[in-house]
Enzyme design. Structure first.
Site, PDB file in Angstrom:
ATOM      1  CB  ILE A  10      24.000  45.183  69.012  1.00 14.35           C
ATOM      2  CG1 ILE A  10      25.386  45.492  69.594  1.00 14.35           C
ATOM      3  CG2 ILE A  10      24.014  45.198  67.480  1.00 14.35           C
ATOM      4  CD1 ILE A  10      26.403  44.402  69.357  1.00 14.35           C
ATOM      5  CG  ASP A  33      27.154  42.640  58.052  1.00 14.11           C
ATOM      6  OD1 ASP A  33      27.727  43.670  58.456  1.00 14.11           O
ATOM      7  OD2 ASP A  33      27.423  42.077  56.974  1.00 14.11           O
ATOM      8  CE1 TYR A 121      27.977  34.124  58.032  1.00 14.03           C
ATOM      9  CE2 TYR A 121      29.962  34.222  59.347  1.00 14.03           C
ATOM     10  CZ  TYR A 121      29.202  34.677  58.282  1.00 14.03           C
ATOM     11  OH  TYR A 121      29.694  35.676  57.473  1.00 14.03           O
TER      12      TYR A 121
END
Length: 368
Positions: A10, A33, A121
């Protein structure tokens, strides 16, 4: 196209806004992140992130993109999976929804997402993907923005195993049929010749083979009495290079030119009571491309565009084949892309985003 799935890091995607799966606090963690902070400039991005402060799960905030090939980084905090009874579904949908509206507020023409919460997550991957597709689909119905789902690690991209197994079996079954047809053309098509040559003719020289099989020519056939009646060119109605005309061939053969691709498409839209906007958005094609099709009676679309429109109109298989033929296109039984789209139409899967997700899983080009 308004929505597409690509396999790409990305941080390398060219879009006005890049979405980051952010930490709730002004610090970065692992995965996407970490990659975004490293690519944008760690210290500078941390400084911008501190200005925002804490971000609640499901919310989104924006910073400059700094060294990235974008204008903005939209930071959204995904939910940690806790079994599905703590509002995780709605929180994840909110991440996409609020990021999209924020990008629209910033007047972005394009925005790129990772699969939010599908990694560390622990969100179930099938459900994470479905929520992403459903939320983006709803947004694209009302917006002209281009939305990109960038999948770097395909392990995070997972469709329903039941669906994939069904698609796989369909593709394998039809692929085997096609290969058998190529190896045994007469058997597979029930077209075995109904005649057989005399045994003596099999090994005969070519000139003799016909005579042995069908008998000698009879001189009587050449007699004047057997000659057909001569017919003038005017009577045949066939084109003559001498007269330079077709002599009413069209009238004699009752030739009727069928609808063009454009004519059939517009007729079907009217018959279904749909608007142009509804069709090109459901087909996941650009408004400008649809405008070209509408304005040009001779327009020949790509197969991917023609099939996307067939899906948007919810055509059955016969209608789809007919529409393709108007653009001088056809299904190929030996291409995975064609077999997957056929599978979806036969199963009445008329969601272009879902079909594209299946095509992406099989490393095939997407519709439109």
């Amino acid at each position: 196209m308004p929505f597409t799935i690509i396999r790409q890091d990305i941080t390398r995607v060219q879009a006005d806004a890049i979405v980051n799966t952010a930490n709730p606090d002004p610090q970065y963690g692992e995965g996407t992140d970490y990659a975004i902070y490293q690519a944008a400039g760690e210290e500078q991005l941390l400084e911008e992130r501190r200005k925002i402060g804490k971000i609640t799960p499901g919310e989104a905030a924006v910073t400059p993109a700094l060294a990235l090939q974008a204008k903005y980084i939209i930071h959204t905090v995904g939910p940690v999976w806790q079994g599905g009874e703590s509002g995780e579904m709605e929180t994840l949908a909110s991440c996409y929804r609020k990021s999209l509206y924020l990008a629209e507020t910033l007047r972005c023409k394009s925005v790129a997402f990772p699969l939010i919460s599908a990694g560390t997550y622990g969100f179930p991957k099938e459900q994470a993907l479905q929520i992403a597709l459903d939320t983006i689909r709803d947004f694209c119905r009302e917006s002209e923005m281009n939305v990109i789902l960038a999948v770097f690690n395909k392990d995070a991209f997972r469709l329903s195993s039941e669906l994939l197994d069904d698609v796989k079996q369909y593709v394998e079954d039809h692929y085997v049929e096609e290969r058998w047809g190529e190896a045994h053309p007469f058997t597979s098509m029930n077209m075995a010749p109904s005649y057989s040559m005399p045994e003596a003719a099999i090994s005969a020289p070519p000139k003799e083979r016909r005579r042995k099989a069908f008998g000698p020519r009879k001189k009587e056939r050449r007699k004047e009495v057997d000659k057909p009646k001569e017919i003038s060119i005017e009577e045949t109605g066939i084109y003559s290079s001498v007269t330079g005309g077709f002599a009413d061939l069209e009238e004699h053969l009752e030739i009727k030119v069928g609808e063009s691709f454009q004519e059939m498409l517009l007729r079907l839209i009217d018959e279904r009571g749909l608007t142009d906007t509804q069709v090109y958005k459901k087909a996941n094609i650009d408004r400008k491309l649809f405008s070209k099709i509408r304005c040009n009676p001779e327009y020949h679309p790509s197969k991917r565009t023609a099939l996307a429109l067939a899906v948007a109109l919810e055509l059955n298989m016969d209608q789809t084949v007919d529409l393709l033929s108007r653009a001088e296109l056809a299904f190929s039984p030996s291409r995975e892309f064609d077999l997957i789209v056929r599978y979806c139409i036969e199963r009445q899967i008329y969601d272009v985003m879902e079909i594209n997700a299946i095509l992406f899983e099989y490393d095939q080009p997407l519709l439109a």
